[in-house]
Design an enzyme around this catalytic site. Structure first.
Site, short mmCIF file in Angstrom:
data_model
loop_
_atom_site.label_atom_id
_atom_site.label_comp_id
_atom_site.label_asym_id
_atom_site.label_seq_id
_atom_site.Cartn_x
_atom_site.Cartn_y
_atom_site.Cartn_z
N GLU A 58 3.72 2.24 10.13
CA GLU A 58 4.53 2.57 8.95
C GLU A 58 4.60 4.07 8.73
O GLU A 58 5.66 4.60 8.40
CB GLU A 58 3.94 1.92 7.68
CG GLU A 58 3.87 0.41 7.74
CD GLU A 58 2.52 -0.11 8.22
OE1 GLU A 58 2.09 -1.16 7.73
OE2 GLU A 58 1.90 0.53 9.10
N CYS A 86 -1.09 -1.76 4.84
CA CYS A 86 -2.40 -1.56 4.23
C CYS A 86 -2.25 -0.72 2.96
O CYS A 86 -1.15 -0.28 2.62
CB CYS A 86 -3.34 -0.85 5.22
SG CYS A 86 -2.90 0.88 5.52
N CYS A 89 -0.75 2.83 3.68
CA CYS A 89 0.69 2.79 3.96
C CYS A 89 1.46 2.38 2.71
O CYS A 89 2.55 2.90 2.46
CB CYS A 89 0.98 1.86 5.12
SG CYS A 89 0.30 2.47 6.68
#
EC number: 3.5.4.33
Length: 149
Positions: A58, A86, A89
């Site tokens: 990402e 996560c 990100c």
């Protein structure tokens, strides 16, 4: 009129990025950024290659998209990613003001949803696109990794 550029089409492109990560020995996560049915950025995990814990798919895609657009905000853009982002990100996606996040497999332990990460209030989220394919690739990676050790 039907368009071939639907969520499945773009998730398949993200899966191609995840396969590229797999081939490099990276955790197989792939991401693409799309605006108006056009792919403007691609990324896959490069944490091992770059020796950088922030080099998630990402993050690679966000940076490439911002460079393409010539600005830091990704309003009007969609991120397709094979695994739920996560917390790190998710935070970057919050600041990018991305319009939509579409992911394949849920990360029940480290995903931004289970971690309680706040996304931008205007960001839409959709999950489960090609979930089995995304999940199977991740499982295959860790099975092979365990067998090598």
């Amino acid at each position: 009129m039907m368009t071939p550029f639907d969520d499945t089409y773009f998730m398949k492109k993200a899966l191609q990025e995840a396969e590229a990560a797999f081939e490099k020995g990276e955790v197989p996560v792939g991401a693409i950024v799309v605006i108006e049915d056009r792919i403007i950025a691609r990324g896959h995990n490069l944490t091992e290659t770059l020796n950088d814990v922030t080099a998630h798919a990402e993050m690679q895609a966000i940076t490439a998209a911002a460079n393409f657009l010539g600005g830091k905000y990704l309003t009007g853009c969609k991120l397709y990613v094979t695994l739920e982002p996560c917390q790190m990100c998710g935070g970057a996606l919050y600041w990018s003001q991305i319009s939509e996040i579409i992911y394949g497999a849920t990360d029940e332990k480290r995903g931004c949803g289970s971690m309680g990460t706040t996304l931008h209030p205007k960001t839409k989220i959709k999950s489960g696109i090609l979930e089995k394919e995304c999940s199977d690739l991740m499982k295959r990676f860790f099975i092979e990794k365990r067998n090598l050790n």
